[in-house]
Every structure is written in structure tokens, then in C-alpha cells.
Design an enzyme around this catalytic site. Structure first.
Site, short mmCIF file in Angstrom:
data_model
loop_
_atom_site.label_atom_id
_atom_site.label_comp_id
_atom_site.label_asym_id
_atom_site.label_seq_id
_atom_site.Cartn_x
_atom_site.Cartn_y
_atom_site.Cartn_z
CG ASN A 240 -2.03 -1.01 1.11
OD1 ASN A 240 -2.73 -1.04 0.11
ND2 ASN A 240 -2.18 -1.85 2.11
CG ASN A 241 5.42 2.83 0.69
OD1 ASN A 241 5.54 3.72 -0.14
ND2 ASN A 241 6.16 2.77 1.78
CG ASN B 252 6.84 7.23 -1.32
OD1 ASN B 252 6.85 8.15 -2.13
ND2 ASN B 252 6.36 7.36 -0.10
CG ASP C 242 9.00 -6.82 6.16
OD1 ASP C 242 8.60 -5.64 6.15
OD2 ASP C 242 9.12 -7.47 7.20
CG PHE D 71 9.88 5.93 0.90
CD1 PHE D 71 9.69 4.76 1.63
CD2 PHE D 71 10.33 5.82 -0.40
CE1 PHE D 71 9.91 3.52 1.06
CE2 PHE D 71 10.56 4.58 -0.98
CZ PHE D 71 10.35 3.42 -0.25
N GLY D 72 10.75 6.93 4.27
CA GLY D 72 11.24 6.13 5.39
C GLY D 72 12.48 6.75 6.02
CG ASP E 297 15.20 6.63 1.52
OD1 ASP E 297 15.58 5.54 2.00
OD2 ASP E 297 14.53 6.71 0.48
CG HIS F 141 17.43 -1.57 0.87
ND1 HIS F 141 17.90 -0.28 0.80
CD2 HIS F 141 16.15 -1.48 1.26
CE1 HIS F 141 16.94 0.56 1.15
NE2 HIS F 141 15.86 -0.14 1.43
NE ARG F 142 11.37 -1.43 -1.45
CZ ARG F 142 11.67 -0.46 -0.60
NH1 ARG F 142 12.22 0.66 -1.02
NH2 ARG F 142 11.41 -0.59 0.68
#
Length: 192
Positions: free
Chosen positions: A9-10, A12, A68, A148-149, A151, A176-177
């Protein structure tokens, strides 16, 4: 064009992954009219990624993937880790999470950390996991407006910029993503 659901649901995360996978139509949970709160009850990143992907596949019977991600800070015994999104409590947001990290590190010299993302792709053959890790340091204050988060407080090794100062193109190559997504892309290309 192949269609795959990204169980998030994010917005970004969705934007980053769509940019990294232009040859695949990445559907959101909203696109498949899934408004459920996805389960995230496991105590590992791998477990949570698989639980979310399996939930969507079982309910909608569409190939999907979920991720995750955790920020692991060595001086904080690898906190916030699997609890990164809710580190400052159940009603927290990114700002409160960063505030708590900076507060907990305020007396510490050691600031090295790493981000880890686990992606679980799920289809009729079951789960397949992909992992990406990037090492870096926690800055003493927020720097940059992108991303985001966490960062704004994370600077990857080998760079003078925080993730929040980087363009999405650069971040997607080294994050990482981004690393986990590239492994997923390679796998999906073989499947085609």
C-alpha cells in the site's frame, strides 16, 4: 505485457518498482480491489514478505510479490530491524521513527548500519525469495528531500549523499530494494 501484483500500500515503493520493471505491468492492491490489511505477523523479514505474498496469491490467484525491509543498526543490537516501520510505536510515522533512531544513537560513536530487503514472489509454484543488502552509516541529522522512510538519515557506503539526496534512478541501482528487484527481474525474465 505480463501483469504481476505488488502487494503493498506504499505509493513510494510502487513508484520505485514500476520504474525498475518497465516491461511488466505492476498492479497495485487497489488495482485488484484488495483493501485488506495485509498480515505481517512473522518475526523475520523473510517471513513477513512471504506471508503477505501468500495471502494475496491465495485470495486472488494472481502472480504477486511482496517485500519487507528493515534498517539494522549495529550499535542498537540490529534495531529497528523487522520493526522498522513501527519502531516508534503503533501510531508512528517516518519522522517519529527517525527521531527515535537519532535519539538512541545520540551517545554512540558507532553509526554503521545496513538496509535489507527481502522480496517474495509467489505463483502456482510457491514462494521464491530474493534479497538485497546495502551497507552504510546513520547520519547525525536528516539530509535531503527525496525518498521515504529512513532515507534522509542513511548514507550508503561509497557515496557522499544520503538516499534522500539521490535521484530515484541512482537509488534504484544501489539500494537494498533495487538489488532485490534486479534479482526478481532476472528471475522473471527467465520465466518469460
Amino acid at each position: 505485457m505480463k501483469k504481476i501484483v505488488f502487494a503493498t500500500n506504499n505509493p513510494n515503493k510502487l513508484k520505485e518498482v514500476r520504474k525498475a520493471l518497465p516491461h511488466i505491468q505492476i498492479l497495485s492492491l487497489r488495482d485488484i480491489e484488495c483493501f485488506d490489511e495485509l498480515p505481517e505477523e512473522r518475526d523475520t523479514l523473510e517471513g513477513n514478505a512471504q506471508q503477505k505474498a501468500e495471502y494475496i496469491y491465495d485470495k486472488f490467484k494472481v502472480p504477486c510479490f511482496s517485500d519487507d525491509t528493515g534498517l539494522l543498526i549495529r550499535a542498537l543490537n540490529n534495531e529497528p530491524g523487522v520493526y522498522s516501520a513501527r519502531y516508534a510505536g503503533p501510531d508512528c510515522d517516518s519522522e517519529k521513527n527517525m527521531d527515535l533512531v537519532l535519539k538512541n544513537l545520540s551517545e554512540k560513536e558507532q553509526r554503521d548500519a545496513y538496509f535489507k530487503t527481502v522480496i517474495c514472489f509467489f505463483n502456482e509454484e510457491g514462494p521464491k525469495l530474493f534479497e538485497g543488502v546495502v551497507n552504510g552509516d546513520i547520519l547525525k541529522e536528516r539530509t535531503g528531500k527525496e525518498g521515504f522512510g529512513y532515507d534522509p538519515i542513511f548514507k550508503p557506503n561509497g557515496y557522499d549523499l544520503s538516499f534522500a539526496q539521490m535521484s530515484i534512478e541512482i537509488k534504484n541501482k544501489i539500494s537494498h530494494r533495487g538489488i532485490a528487484v534486479q534479482k526478481l527481474v532476472k528471475y522473471l525474465t527467465v520465466l518469460d
